[in-house]
Design an enzyme around this catalytic site. Structure first.
Site, short mmCIF file in Angstrom:
data_model
loop_
_atom_site.label_atom_id
_atom_site.label_comp_id
_atom_site.label_asym_id
_atom_site.label_seq_id
_atom_site.Cartn_x
_atom_site.Cartn_y
_atom_site.Cartn_z
N HIS A 69 0.83 -1.21 0.00
CA HIS A 69 0.00 0.00 0.00
C HIS A 69 0.86 1.26 0.00
CE1 HIS A 69 0.66 -1.13 4.23
NE2 HIS A 69 0.64 0.16 4.50
N GLY A 118 0.70 -6.09 -2.09
CA GLY A 118 -0.57 -5.48 -1.71
C GLY A 118 -1.26 -6.39 -0.72
N ILE A 188 1.18 1.44 14.10
CA ILE A 188 -0.15 1.86 13.63
C ILE A 188 -0.59 0.97 12.47
CG2 ILE A 188 -1.39 3.73 12.41
CD1 ILE A 188 -0.97 4.42 15.32
N HIS A 260 -2.72 6.84 7.53
CA HIS A 260 -2.40 5.55 6.89
C HIS A 260 -2.88 5.49 5.44
CE1 HIS A 260 -2.45 1.20 6.01
NE2 HIS A 260 -3.63 1.47 5.50
N GLU A 409 2.29 -24.61 3.12
CA GLU A 409 1.83 -24.54 1.72
C GLU A 409 1.81 -23.10 1.21
OE1 GLU A 409 0.10 -25.99 4.18
OE2 GLU A 409 0.26 -28.14 3.73
N HIS A 471 -9.99 -34.29 3.16
CA HIS A 471 -8.86 -34.40 2.23
C HIS A 471 -9.29 -34.55 0.77
CE1 HIS A 471 -6.57 -34.68 5.83
NE2 HIS A 471 -5.45 -35.05 5.24
#
Ligand code: TPP
Length: 663
Positions: A69, A118, A188, A260, A409, A471
């Site tokens: 960001h 991102g 923050i 932010h 994974e 599974h």
């Protein structure tokens, strides 16, 4: 002007380019670039080996902005360094359609963006893969040719995401000493102080994972430079916890979540100019500061030229091999070797699970394609991804080509993206198909970035049997087929497995998934065909003598069922054709004529697949017959499960006959 004054003005150039671009776009994140400007200034102007005139120099240091960001930080830095891509116009057009300066850094938009970031935490895990590739290639080609570092700027969000734990523990275990993570420790995030949701001692956390750590004031350029330089000597990866103030310089909003992810607003922006003594208009960087940045940008030119000389002087064979791998071209012998194996398979017609078939084919691939690096998330014996040529990579020996990823994974898939982005390696993984859910965010980014990573995902249906519904993938075929630019393969036998592997390797701009069975399958392809039939995505594997009254489409293990149903139907006088569909996405890319050939005039259309129906209507139509799953599987011996869920040749025949009678 003192050194500190000069540094402050160079950093302020980043701050105001970012704040003004966000203001102009009326959206974006000024806080991170303003807070991390000092770190970026020191890193790019004093420490990193990066030549803006040759941004694709293979031995450049990599920088990953994991906190994507803060994209304006990256765009501002590259503009200031003299990037051809990130011009002032691009910065003025921040976040506009068609601009290189997208909301978050997009790989391929311009040099200097080493990966798309991102989704928080991904960049950090990508960087682990980059550092792994660097180390493997250094061991393979020598430090004269490969000798660089990977730097990451990560925020609180990156460190809170679960993927960060996988990345950090793996990097610590592998002793990736060329990996340096700078944590923008501003306390923050969006909802306010980080302390409302997290109280982790990050330093102790990294230390527990085997990292070298140091805490500094992230606004002190001398401390930043010292920490970065010290990190070079570490025998472990380094975390630099850099305490910063988000939105540094904004008198009323700095240090709070208000800065932010929203523009500062005209008033606060003016107040920030005053507070930091920045008298210049928006997008106006004074020439002495531009010069200082550009001169710093030229720093690495000499290092780059010396590297070029060393490469030119290297053994021609070694150099040729290095350059081939970086271009991403497969070895010249690859196609011929695969063809030889294909002939052998046509002769032997082995009965094999496709996971076993994959291992068999990988024997050839890993022998002739030395840039393949395999692995498994702790399921090596089940995924069959290891071959005689893939010795394990260990913390002390990176000459190997097999990664024991551990039960990670998501980290595996993201690190594989980093390996592919780094260049020079082709990573392939192993896990159960159902756990693609655990890797999916990274798989999606591989598709978005157009990276050749190959996921071997075995135990691809209820056919895995007794492990049961937790599974057994059901919706996963549809879910993976839904990702744009990802090819999902489900081969039906050994020959198709070879063909699909070959296609995955020969498609450099697309990630692939190979969904493979646990259970044995007969050879459905009995004769050698030079053409890669799977390349069409769907093809006639058993034809009817007359125009078909029925066409049965099937993938993977269900092609066997389709063929048995065809035999019964033909015996009863119903002309039936079977179309194997190893890859729906490839089929969709065929000409209209070819697609019409497969579907038009097919008669009654049936699809057999041990997953949900979603996606099949494109082929069989809404009135097509679907024999597959409608819910979760169950635990039991696999043959019984197929009967239990009605995925049998008899069920196909019965459904077809009922339909034919109704017509
Ligand atoms: C996986 C993911 N979840 C949520 C978001 C949305 N998001 C973007 S930034 C952010 C807060 C990040 O906080 P931090 O890393 O401290 O950044 P800073 O506030 O310092 O800029 C969130 C939740 C995201 N980009 N990715």
């Amino acid at each position: 002007m003192t050194d500190l004054d000069k540094h402050n003005r160079m950093a302020n150039a980043i701050r105001f380019l970012a704040a003004d671009a966000v203001e102009a776009a009326k959206s974006g994140h000024p806080g991170l670039p303003m807070g991390a400007a000092d770190i970026a200034t020191v890193l790019f102007t004093q420490v990193m080996h990066y030549d803006p005139t040759r941004p694709d120099w293979p031995d450049r240091d990599r920088f990953v902005l994991s906190a994507g960001h803060g994209s304006m930080l990256l765009y501002a830095v590259h503009y200031l360094l003299g990037s051809e891509d990130f011009t002032l116009d691009q910065i003025r057009n921040f976040r506009q359609i068609g601009a290189l300066t997208a909301g978050h850094p997009e790989f391929g938009h311009g040099a200097g963006i080493e990966t798309t970031t991102g989704p928080l935490g991904q960049g950090l895990a990508n960087a682990v893969g980059m550092a792994m590739s660097e180390r493997h290639l250094r061991e393979t080609f020598g430090a004269d040719i490969v000798d660089h570092r990977t730097y990451v700027l990560a925020g609180d969000g990156c460190l809170m995401e679960g993927i960060s734990q996988e990345a950090i523990s793996l990097a610590g275990h592998l002793k990736l000493d060329r990996l340096i993570v700078i944590w923008d420790d501003n306390g923050i995030s969006i909802d306010g102080k980080v302390s409302i949701s997290d109280s982790t001692n990050q330093i102790e956390r990294f230390q527990a994972s085997g990292w070298n750590t140091v805490a500094i004031d992230g606004h002190d350029p001398v401390a930043i430079a010292a920490a970065l330089n010290d990190a070079r000597d570490s025998d472990r990866p380094t975390l630099i916890a850099a305490r910063t103030t988000i939105g540094f310089g904004a008198p009323n909003k700095a240090g709070s979540e208000k800065v932010h992810g929203s523009p500062l607003g005209a008033e606060e922006l003016a107040a920030t100019r005053k507070a930091l003594g920045w008298t210049h208009e928006a997008f106006d960087v004074p020439s002495d500061i531009i010069d200082a940045w550009r001169i710093a940008g030229l720093r690495s030119g000499q290092t780059r030229k010396e590297w070029e000389k060393r490469l030119a002087a290297a053994d021609p064979e070694l150099r040729g091999e290095f350059e081939r791998r970086l271009r991403g071209d497969l070895p010249a012998v690859f196609a011929a070797e695969m063809d030889k194996l294909k002939k052998q398979i046509a002769q032997d017609k082995p009965v094999m699970a496709t996971r076993k078939a994959s291992e068999y084919v990988l024997g050839t691939i890993t022998r002739v394609v030395p840039e393949t690096i395999g692995g498994s998330a702790d399921l090596t014996g089940s995924n069959n991804t290891r071959t005689a040529d893939t010795k394990a990579i260990t913390p002390d020996d990176f000459t190997g080509r097999y990664v024991h990823w551990g039960i990670r994974e998501h980290g595996m898939a993201a690190a594989m993206n980093g390996m592919a982005l780094h260049g020079g390696t082709i990573p392939y993984s192993g896990t159960f198909l159902v756990f693609s859910d655990y890797a999916r965010p990274a798989m999606r980014l591989a598709a978005l970035m157009g990276q050749r990573v190959i996921h071997v995902m075995t135990h691809d249906s209820i056919g895995l049997g007794e492990d049961g519904p937790t599974h057994q993938p059901v919706e996963h075929y549809a879910a993976l087929r839904a990702i744009p630019n990802l090819d999902f393969y489900r081969p039906a036998d050994v020959t198709e497995t070879l063909e699909c592997w070959q296609l995955a390797l020969e498609t450099p701009g697309t990630p692939s998934v190979l969904a493979l069975t646990r259970q044995n399958l007969p050879a459905v392809r009995k004769t050698y065909e030079a053409e890669n039939l799977s390349a069409r995505g769907a093809y006639v594997v058993a034809d009817s003598d007359e125009a078909p009254a029925v066409t049965i489409f099937a993938s993977g293990s269900e092609v066997e069922i389709a063929l048995a149903a065809r035999e019964a139907l033909e015996a009863a006088g119903t002309a039936t054709r079977v179309v194997s569909v190893p890859c729906m996405e490839r089929f969709e890319r065929q000409s209209q004529d070819y697609q019409d050939d497969m579907i038009g005039g097919a008669g009654v259309c049936v699809a057999v697949e041990a997953g949900i129906r979603q996606g099949w209507d494109r082929i069989i139509g809404r009135d097509g017959i679907f024999i597959g799953m409608t819910g979760f599987g169950a635990s039991g011996p696999y043959q019984q499960l197929y009967s239990h869920f009605g995925i049998t040749a008899e069920a196909v025949v019965a459904a077809v006959n009922a339909r034919l009678q109704a017509i």
